[in-house]
Write an enzyme that holds these catalytic residues in place. Structure first.
Site, PDB file in Angstrom:
ATOM      1  N   ARG A  93       0.748  -1.287  -0.055  1.00 50.67           N
ATOM      2  CA  ARG A  93       0.080   0.082  -0.014  1.00 50.67           C
ATOM      3  C   ARG A  93       0.720   1.095   0.004  1.00 50.67           C
ATOM      4  O   ARG A  93       0.422   2.029   0.636  1.00 50.67           O
ATOM      5  CB  ARG A  93      -0.935   0.039   1.078  1.00 50.67           C
ATOM      6  CG  ARG A  93      -1.978  -1.210   1.055  1.00 50.67           C
ATOM      7  CD  ARG A  93      -3.079  -0.625   0.290  1.00 50.67           C
ATOM      8  NE  ARG A  93      -4.094  -1.862   0.238  1.00 50.67           N
ATOM      9  CZ  ARG A  93      -5.200  -1.751   0.984  1.00 50.67           C
ATOM     10  NH1 ARG A  93      -5.557  -0.678   1.791  1.00 50.67           N
ATOM     11  NH2 ARG A  93      -6.029  -2.681   1.057  1.00 50.67           N
ATOM     12  N   ARG A 153      -3.624   6.834   0.509  1.00 55.62           N
ATOM     13  CA  ARG A 153      -3.970   8.026   1.178  1.00 55.62           C
ATOM     14  C   ARG A 153      -3.027   8.727   2.011  1.00 55.62           C
ATOM     15  O   ARG A 153      -3.303   9.850   2.374  1.00 55.62           O
ATOM     16  CB  ARG A 153      -5.480   7.510   1.902  1.00 55.62           C
ATOM     17  CG  ARG A 153      -6.812   7.872   1.203  1.00 55.62           C
ATOM     18  CD  ARG A 153      -7.799   7.503   1.713  1.00 55.62           C
ATOM     19  NE  ARG A 153      -7.452   6.184   2.308  1.00 55.62           N
ATOM     20  CZ  ARG A 153      -8.353   5.489   2.985  1.00 55.62           C
ATOM     21  NH1 ARG A 153      -9.302   5.992   3.591  1.00 55.62           N
ATOM     22  NH2 ARG A 153      -8.186   4.322   3.409  1.00 55.62           N
ATOM     23  N   ARG A 189      -6.502  11.787  -6.813  1.00 54.44           N
ATOM     24  CA  ARG A 189      -7.720  10.784  -6.976  1.00 54.44           C
ATOM     25  C   ARG A 189      -8.974  11.638  -6.625  1.00 54.44           C
ATOM     26  O   ARG A 189     -10.001  11.407  -7.017  1.00 54.44           O
ATOM     27  CB  ARG A 189      -7.361   9.756  -5.929  1.00 54.44           C
ATOM     28  CG  ARG A 189      -6.644   8.533  -6.175  1.00 54.44           C
ATOM     29  CD  ARG A 189      -7.672   7.489  -6.820  1.00 54.44           C
ATOM     30  NE  ARG A 189      -9.235   7.557  -6.342  1.00 54.44           N
ATOM     31  CZ  ARG A 189      -9.795   7.038  -5.385  1.00 54.44           C
ATOM     32  NH1 ARG A 189      -8.783   6.268  -4.643  1.00 54.44           N
ATOM     33  NH2 ARG A 189     -10.842   7.156  -4.957  1.00 54.44           N
ATOM     34  N   ASP A 222      -6.539  -3.323  -7.440  1.00 55.28           N
ATOM     35  CA  ASP A 222      -7.246  -3.808  -6.262  1.00 55.28           C
ATOM     36  C   ASP A 222      -7.544  -5.426  -6.440  1.00 55.28           C
ATOM     37  O   ASP A 222      -7.763  -5.886  -7.438  1.00 55.28           O
ATOM     38  CB  ASP A 222      -8.429  -3.234  -5.477  1.00 55.28           C
ATOM     39  CG  ASP A 222      -8.814  -3.660  -4.230  1.00 55.28           C
ATOM     40  OD1 ASP A 222      -8.229  -3.084  -3.428  1.00 55.28           O
ATOM     41  OD2 ASP A 222      -9.518  -4.308  -4.016  1.00 55.28           O
ATOM     42  N   TYR A 245     -14.855 -11.823   1.299  1.00 53.83           N
ATOM     43  CA  TYR A 245     -15.513 -10.867   0.727  1.00 53.83           C
ATOM     44  C   TYR A 245     -16.764 -11.157  -0.152  1.00 53.83           C
ATOM     45  O   TYR A 245     -17.764 -10.458   0.526  1.00 53.83           O
ATOM     46  CB  TYR A 245     -14.580  -9.580  -0.192  1.00 53.83           C
ATOM     47  CG  TYR A 245     -13.350  -9.090   0.455  1.00 53.83           C
ATOM     48  CD1 TYR A 245     -13.635  -7.971   1.341  1.00 53.83           C
ATOM     49  CD2 TYR A 245     -12.071  -9.372   0.237  1.00 53.83           C
ATOM     50  CE1 TYR A 245     -12.749  -7.404   2.058  1.00 53.83           C
ATOM     51  CE2 TYR A 245     -11.236  -8.814   0.747  1.00 53.83           C
ATOM     52  CZ  TYR A 245     -11.390  -7.704   1.773  1.00 53.83           C
ATOM     53  OH  TYR A 245     -10.354  -7.153   2.460  1.00 53.83           O
TER      54      TYR A 245
HETATM   55  O1  1CP Z   1       0.427   0.693  -3.484  1.00 54.81           O
HETATM   56  C1  1CP Z   1      -0.409  -0.145  -3.196  1.00 54.81           C
HETATM   57  O2  1CP Z   1      -0.267  -1.391  -2.627  1.00 54.81           O
HETATM   58  C2  1CP Z   1      -1.883   0.052  -3.888  1.00 54.81           C
HETATM   59  C3  1CP Z   1      -2.532  -0.927  -4.693  1.00 54.81           C
HETATM   60  C4  1CP Z   1      -3.356  -1.852  -3.736  1.00 54.81           C
HETATM   61  C5  1CP Z   1      -3.111  -2.938  -3.307  1.00 54.81           C
HETATM   62  C6  1CP Z   1      -2.109  -3.906  -3.486  1.00 54.81           C
HETATM   63  C7  1CP Z   1      -4.745  -1.288  -3.430  1.00 54.81           C
HETATM   64  C8  1CP Z   1      -5.338  -0.154  -3.663  1.00 54.81           C
HETATM   65  N1  1CP Z   1      -5.522  -2.543  -3.051  1.00 54.81           N
HETATM   66  C9  1CP Z   1      -4.642  -3.734  -2.888  1.00 54.81           C
HETATM   67  C10 1CP Z   1      -4.609  -4.981  -2.487  1.00 54.81           C
HETATM   68  C11 1CP Z   1      -5.759  -5.301  -1.371  1.00 54.81           C
HETATM   69  N2  1CP Z   1      -7.056  -4.743  -1.540  1.00 54.81           N
HETATM   70  C12 1CP Z   1      -5.781  -6.292  -0.436  1.00 54.81           C
HETATM   71  C13 1CP Z   1      -4.569  -7.096  -0.163  1.00 54.81           C
HETATM   72  C14 1CP Z   1      -3.527  -6.303   0.730  1.00 54.81           C
HETATM   73  C15 1CP Z   1      -3.952  -6.288   2.060  1.00 54.81           C
HETATM   74  O3  1CP Z   1      -3.992  -7.222   2.760  1.00 54.81           O
HETATM   75  O4  1CP Z   1      -4.019  -5.113   2.505  1.00 54.81           O
HETATM   76  C16 1CP Z   1      -7.006  -6.332   0.076  1.00 54.81           C
HETATM   77  C17 1CP Z   1      -7.448  -7.189   1.552  1.00 54.81           C
HETATM   78  C18 1CP Z   1      -7.977  -5.349  -0.356  1.00 54.81           C
HETATM   79  C19 1CP Z   1      -9.313  -4.895  -0.007  1.00 54.81           C
HETATM   80  C20 1CP Z   1      -9.228  -3.447   0.062  1.00 54.81           C
HETATM   81  N3  1CP Z   1      -9.697  -2.541  -0.745  1.00 54.81           N
HETATM   82  C21 1CP Z   1      -9.165  -3.040   1.598  1.00 54.81           C
HETATM   83  C22 1CP Z   1      -9.123  -3.565   2.625  1.00 54.81           C
HETATM   84  C23 1CP Z   1     -10.534  -3.702   3.513  1.00 54.81           C
HETATM   85  C24 1CP Z   1     -10.667  -4.692   4.790  1.00 54.81           C
HETATM   86  O5  1CP Z   1     -10.854  -5.707   4.344  1.00 54.81           O
HETATM   87  O6  1CP Z   1      -9.945  -4.356   5.731  1.00 54.81           O
HETATM   88  C25 1CP Z   1      -9.633  -1.576   1.269  1.00 54.81           C
HETATM   89  C26 1CP Z   1      -9.787  -0.467   2.177  1.00 54.81           C
HETATM   90  C27 1CP Z   1      -9.643  -1.273  -0.085  1.00 54.81           C
HETATM   91  C28 1CP Z   1      -9.629  -0.084  -0.960  1.00 54.81           C
HETATM   92  C29 1CP Z   1      -8.351   0.326  -1.709  1.00 54.81           C
HETATM   93  N4  1CP Z   1      -7.817  -0.426  -2.465  1.00 54.81           N
HETATM   94  C30 1CP Z   1      -6.406   0.359  -2.577  1.00 54.81           C
HETATM   95  C31 1CP Z   1      -6.535   1.616  -2.078  1.00 54.81           C
HETATM   96  C32 1CP Z   1      -5.459   2.533  -2.125  1.00 54.81           C
HETATM   97  C33 1CP Z   1      -7.632   1.481  -1.298  1.00 54.81           C
HETATM   98  C34 1CP Z   1      -8.119   2.525  -0.343  1.00 54.81           C
HETATM   99  C35 1CP Z   1      -9.222   3.455  -0.727  1.00 54.81           C
HETATM  100  C36 1CP Z   1      -8.917   4.570  -1.675  1.00 54.81           C
HETATM  101  O7  1CP Z   1      -7.729   5.091  -1.638  1.00 54.81           O
HETATM  102  O8  1CP Z   1      -9.672   4.763  -2.515  1.00 54.81           O
END
Ligand code: 1CP
Length: 344
Positions: A27, A31, A40, A76, A151
């Site tokens: 990540r 943000r 964004r 994602d 999910y």
């Molecule tokens: O630099 C990076 O790593 C950004 C790319 C990225 C990655 C690797 C995003 C963008 N999502 C992910 C993978 C991801 N998404 C995982 C596996 C990694 C981890 O364990 O954290 C998981 C479980 C998700 C699901 C997800 N998407 C969540 C977690 C929710 C939960 O169950 O607790 C969230 C908050 C998102 C939204 C998301 N995806 C990515 C970002 C930057 C965000 C945040 C929202 C946004 O900025 O709009």
């Protein structure tokens, strides 16, 4: 790839000698970066992912700012599911929310095979832009079947995973069919990234740590192994990561994995003991430590590097994703400190 910054991440993944310890952050886009928030705005993250120019720029932002040794594709884990028509919204501050959760056999029909070329052409396009722009390797990624299933079945983020575990035990045949369908989708999604030029892949089984060792081995590992095995001909290093998976590390390592991601709960030498020789480890600074003053963070970075000193290969990372409230200046200094202290 040539030596120095460009080669050190891939070399460490393969337990080859490196000039210094490579580092990137799960990540690392997101943000915590002001330039990310600026670009964004309040736009839909799935729309940003489907826009190759924008997704490429969001991938590049942390590479420029931090000087990390690898980029990770801005995408994602739910993207392949969205691409086959599963109704999913990513709700700000919460995560993916499923319109109609998966609960019965009839729901399997909604999980048709993915054809990445026609269902999600923007993924390969983003990768192609990035391979031209980047001076460091690009990591492609996907979610592993259990984490995706969590999910789909729970309907969104969960603490207890009661519903998905309930399905696993009450309807094991349906659960296995669900994981098999997700495994095919994951393989196709990762292959598309590798074919377009991704240099390594990370398979996120973020929530596998919710399972007992027995249940992981019995119900989940076969589908995960099939994903990893299907990627064996791709020639790129495979990183397998989960949170709270200390008791599963040996099972997650296996012959089809080059790098095992370790969260902050298990000291790296203990993880290495459980995994055995010949694998690189990735991790494992607690992301919450990055909220502390720099002197504290530096001490912990040094501790992780000291613990990693005897490993066959080490990629420095956090034990899970960057917390949104992290000061980017701290992460800049973490990269510097890792490169300085890790120098051979
Ligand atoms: O630099 C990076 O790593 C950004 C790319 C990225 C990655 C690797 C995003 C963008 N999502 C992910 C993978 C991801 N998404 C995982 C596996 C990694 C981890 O364990 O954290 C998981 C479980 C998700 C699901 C997800 N998407 C969540 C977690 C929710 C939960 O169950 O607790 C969230 C908050 C998102 C939204 C998301 N995806 C990515 C970002 C930057 C965000 C945040 C929202 C946004 O900025 O709009």
């Amino acid at each position: 790839m040539p030596e120095g910054r460009v080669g050190r991440f891939l070399d460490a993944c393969r337990c080859q000698p490196v000039d210094t310890t490579p580092v990137w952050f799960m990540r690392q886009a997101g943000r915590s970066l002001p330039e990310y928030r600026a670009l964004r705005g309040d736009g839909d993250i799935l729309a940003a992912i489907a826009n190759p120019e924008l997704a490429a720029e969001l991938t590049l932002q942390p590479v420029r700012r931090y000087g990390v040794d690898a980029a990770i594709l801005f995408s994602d884990i739910v993207v392949p599911l969205v691409a086959i028509g599963v109704g999913i919204e990513i709700v700000a501050g919460r995560g993916p929310v499923i319109g109609e959760p998966f609960r019965t056999e009839a729901d399997l029909e909604r999980l048709r095979p993915l054809d990445a070329g026609s269902d999600a052409p923007y993924v390969a396009e983003t990768v192609r832009i990035l391979t031209k722009e980047l001076a460091v390797p690009l990591i492609g990624f996907a979610g592993m079947p259990f984490t995706l299933a969590s999910y789909l079945v729970e309907g969104g983020p969960s603490r207890s995973f009661a519903r998905v575990k309930g399905l696993m035990h009450a309807e094991p045949t349906l659960f296995r069919a669900l994981l098999d369908a997700l495994a095919s989708i994951t393989v196709e999604f990762v292959r598309a990234q590798v074919d377009a030029g991704a240099d390594a892949v990370q398979l996120f089984d973020s929530w596998a740590g919710a399972l007992s060792r027995h249940d992981y081995e019995h119900f989940v590992m076969p589908a995960s192994q099939s994903v990893l095995a299907a990627l064996s001909g791709s020639g790129v290093p495979r990183v397998h990561f989960g949170v709270g998976t200390g008791e599963l590390l040996d099972l997650m390592a296996g012959p089809e994995v080059e790098v095992v991601g370790v969260d902050w709960r298990v000291p790296l030498p203990r993880a290495a003991e459980r995994i055995g020789p010949g694998k690189a480890l990735q991790g494992n600074l607690d992301p919450a430590i990055c909220l502390a003053p720099w002197e504290v963070v530096r001490g912990e970075v040094e501790r992780v590097l000291d613990e990693a000193a005897g490993l066959d290969g080490h990629v420095f990372n956090l034990g899970h994703g960057v917390l949104p409230e992290t000061d980017p200046a701290i992460l800049e200094r973490v990269v510097e400190a890792v490169h300085e202290k890790g120098a051979r």
